[in-house]
Design an enzyme around this catalytic site. Structure first.
Site, PDB file in Angstrom:
ATOM      1  N   CYS A 116       0.637  -1.309   0.030  1.00  0.00           N
ATOM      2  CA  CYS A 116      -0.093  -0.137  -0.047  1.00  0.00           C
ATOM      3  C   CYS A 116       0.890   1.270   0.222  1.00  0.00           C
ATOM      4  O   CYS A 116       1.845   1.558   0.811  1.00  0.00           O
ATOM      5  CB  CYS A 116      -0.745   0.094   1.175  1.00  0.00           C
ATOM      6  SG  CYS A 116      -2.090   1.465   1.468  1.00  0.00           S
ATOM      7  N   CYS A 117       0.864   2.221  -0.759  1.00  0.00           N
ATOM      8  CA  CYS A 117       1.361   3.422  -0.859  1.00  0.00           C
ATOM      9  C   CYS A 117       2.934   3.091  -1.042  1.00  0.00           C
ATOM     10  O   CYS A 117       3.796   3.893  -0.483  1.00  0.00           O
ATOM     11  CB  CYS A 117       1.121   4.341   0.315  1.00  0.00           C
ATOM     12  SG  CYS A 117      -0.581   4.592   0.351  1.00  0.00           S
ATOM     13  N   GLY A 118       3.493   1.934  -1.681  1.00  0.00           N
ATOM     14  CA  GLY A 118       4.695   1.799  -1.839  1.00  0.00           C
ATOM     15  C   GLY A 118       5.366   1.374  -0.699  1.00  0.00           C
ATOM     16  O   GLY A 118       6.563   0.933  -0.824  1.00  0.00           O
ATOM     17  N   LYS A 119       4.730   1.093   0.408  1.00  0.00           N
ATOM     18  CA  LYS A 119       5.276   0.369   1.425  1.00  0.00           C
ATOM     19  C   LYS A 119       5.162  -0.907   1.630  1.00  0.00           C
ATOM     20  O   LYS A 119       4.542  -1.669   1.111  1.00  0.00           O
ATOM     21  CB  LYS A 119       4.865   1.331   2.694  1.00  0.00           C
ATOM     22  CG  LYS A 119       5.320   2.718   2.604  1.00  0.00           C
ATOM     23  CD  LYS A 119       5.023   3.405   4.099  1.00  0.00           C
ATOM     24  CE  LYS A 119       5.591   4.877   3.956  1.00  0.00           C
ATOM     25  NZ  LYS A 119       5.484   5.549   5.503  1.00  0.00           N
TER      26      LYS A 119
END
Length: 267
Positions: A107-110
């Site tokens: 999610c969101c690159g994390k």
């Protein structure tokens, strides 16, 4: 729905080698069915207190509302265990099945990984700047335990409390750990209390579900007298939440984002 959260019942107790009749205080458990925009949405079991807050908090944690102004009308039938909610926006409740589908992904690159779609959509990364001293962590947990009268009588409920950096705000009790947190969430929404600078103290284990509830509420610190799980710690790392466990006596463990817990000298 019975409004009493506990009842006295005659029991037989084994003590010192013999059986004897006595009375015990038993926690109440009742079903609650939520109807959303005229359709049956969800049924849960809960303690029969603060039902309106539970309903509002549950809908918010499921992502159906973000603020109390989105609720057009809410009616609670305590005698039958029903909550009827109408929103200003007509939401298709059939999509709730999608909300409960398993989902694993970033999610969101994390690196955070969620079990359900609605968790990925509604869990917030904390932006809280609040700090607590060592003494405050211990004091807040003691205050939670001192006000947990139903637990002291029955041993059968979970308790959650909301604090600012300076004071106790509210506590709620339920047989379900998630319900206790939803009642806190509903209280905040109904009373328009900003949560970013608040702290949750919790009586039970910090599971991933409990950590996600705290993230959905929006607090930056969660305190517990018990242990966290491995997944809860990973989520706390990613969601910028300080998780403090095993608050007992004069000691505790900080599992994530320890920068929010400071010494008296730093404070």
């Amino acid at each position: 729905m019975d409004s009493q959260i506990s009842h006295s019942r005659k029991i037989v107790k084994f003590l010192d080698g013999s059986l004897q009749e006595t009375h015990d205080v038993i926690v109440s458990e009742h079903p609650l069915t939520i109807h959303l925009n005229g359709e049956e949405f969800a049924t849960m079991v809960c303690s029969p207190a603060n039902i309106k807050e539970l309903t509002i908090g549950f809908l918010a944690s499921e992502g159906f509302i973000r603020k109390i102004d989105e609720v057009k009308n809410i009616q609670i039938d305590e005698s039958k265990g029903f909550a009827y909610v109408d929103l200003h926006t007509k939401t298709a409740t059939a999509s709730h099945e999608f909300h409960s589908k398993r989902f694993i992904g970033s999610c969101c690159g994390k690196s955070r990984q969620f079990y359900f779609h609605n968790d990925a959509r509604t869990a917030k990364t904390s932006t809280s700047k609040i700090t607590l001293t060592h003494k405050q962590c211990i004091s807040f947990m003691k205050q939670l335990q001192d006000c947990s009268l139903t637990f002291q009588e029955t041993g059968g409920v979970h308790n959650a409390a909301l604090f600012s950096a300076d004071e106790f705000i509210v506590s709620r009790t339920d047989i379900g750990r998630h319900n206790a947190l939803d009642k806190i969430f509903g209280y905040c929404l109904e009373n328009r209390i900003p949560v970013r600078d608040k702290v949750i103290a919790f009586s039970g284990r910090i599971s991933s579900e409990v950590l996600l509830k705290a993230a959905k509420i929006g607090v930056g610190i969660i305190l517990s007298k018990s242990a966290p799980t491995n997944l809860a710690i990973k989520l706390a790392d990613d969601l910028n939440i300080t998780a403090v466990g095993f608050i007992r006596g004069n000691s505790f463990n900080i599992y994530s984002h320890p920068e929010r817990i400071v010494s008296e000298q730093q404070a």
